[in-house]
Design a protein around this motif. Structure first.
Motif: not given
Length: 290
Positions: A233-260
């Motif tokens: 985030l410090r290095l990118l010129p124009n990033p967007q940052h989003h936090q997702l709820a944790p989940a017991d998945s290989q990605l460690g995040i809520d995949e339905a929310a990630c897809a949205t």
């Protein structure tokens, strides 16, 4: 959002000059293509649940990187980010994919970042989760234990069976098991010459990524993942940052929310002022120096 079972996933395999690549695929090839790149200790199956959610609207492609899953090198070329970039480029050319969006995790994010820098006209947007590819002062020496766990000169693997059943010993054994199952990741991340690794880091390159870039993070991210995320985030010129709820998945995040969130990003006008939903907060201003 369609249920995952509504979108069957198929597989493919192709022999290319650098090696044989295997991939998972969903959706119609005529649609807009989203390429998913897996993390350090995973393979393309990591993305299947998310692909099943996105396949009704997008052409989804998730390859095993060379040396992972069912993909392998044709020759004994050392594993590197550059090798993975060229293998991916060869695959997309073979499949006649001229433009795509990249979604990547961990080591895959390092490959994705370098791919954008090498072939900028082929990538419409980039989304990363727990991204590798940068160095941070607070993470110096984080691979030291892992080097000792797998190095052929290290005595640690020899003494592990004799250290008893303490929780910390079990953790070391489990970690060694993970590392031994991913030799390509070990070589790319910490078993090469330091100069070779440093030469592929993205510090200067990330400042040139002016395409729409989304940095996703689990709300329960471990300290290392959080530190790497902040470095990007410090290095990118124009990033967007989003936090997702944790989940017991290989990605460690809520995949339905990630897809949205990904669908909202990909449906937005692809300009520098990307209209990401209000739940996504812009990254803090980049400091003058790390």
């Amino acid at each position: 959002m369609p249920l995952p079972t509504d979108s069957p996933i198929r597989t493919g395999r192709i022999k290319l000059p650098l090696g044989t690549l295997f991939w998972h695929e969903g959706g119609k090839p005529q649609g807009e293509t989203v390429v998913f790149l897996h993390g350090s200790w995973h393979d393309s199956t990591q993305w299947v649940p998310l692909m099943q959610r996105l396949a009704p609207r997008y052409h989804c492609l998730a390859p095993d990187l060379l040396g992972f899953g069912e993909s392998w090198r044709e020759q004994k070329t050392p594993y590197s980010v550059a090798l993975q970039v060229e293998a991916l480029h060869s695959l997309l050319n073979a499949l006649r994919i001229r433009r795509c969006r990249l979604v990547a995790h961990s080591l895959g994010a390092w490959v994705a970042g370098q791919y954008v820098l090498t072939y900028p006209n082929q990538v419409q947007s980039l989304a990363v989760i727990a991204p590798e590819g940068v160095r941070d002062r607070e993470l110096r020496g984080r691979w030291q234990r892992d080097r000792w766990l797998v190095a052929p000169w290290s005595p640690l693997p020899l003494v592990l069976p004799w250290l008893g059943k303490a929780p910390w010993v079990k953790a070391l054994r489990d970690r060694r098991r993970v590392l031994c199952q991913a030799p390509a990741a070990c070589q790319t991340l910490f078993q090469r010459r330091t100069a070779a690794i440093n030469g592929e880091l993205l510090h200067q390159g990330l400042g040139k990524l002016w395409l729409p870039t989304l940095v996703l993070e689990s709300a329960a991210a471990d300290p290392v993942s959080h530190q790497l995320t902040q470095a990007w985030l410090r290095l990118l010129p124009n990033p967007q940052h989003h936090q997702l709820a944790p989940a017991d998945s290989q990605l460690g995040i809520d995949e339905a929310a990630c897809a949205t969130v990904l669908e909202q990003m990909m449906a937005a006008e692809p300009t520098l002022q990307l209209p990401i939903p209000s739940t996504i907060q812009p990254a803090p201003p980049r400091p003058a120096a790390l």
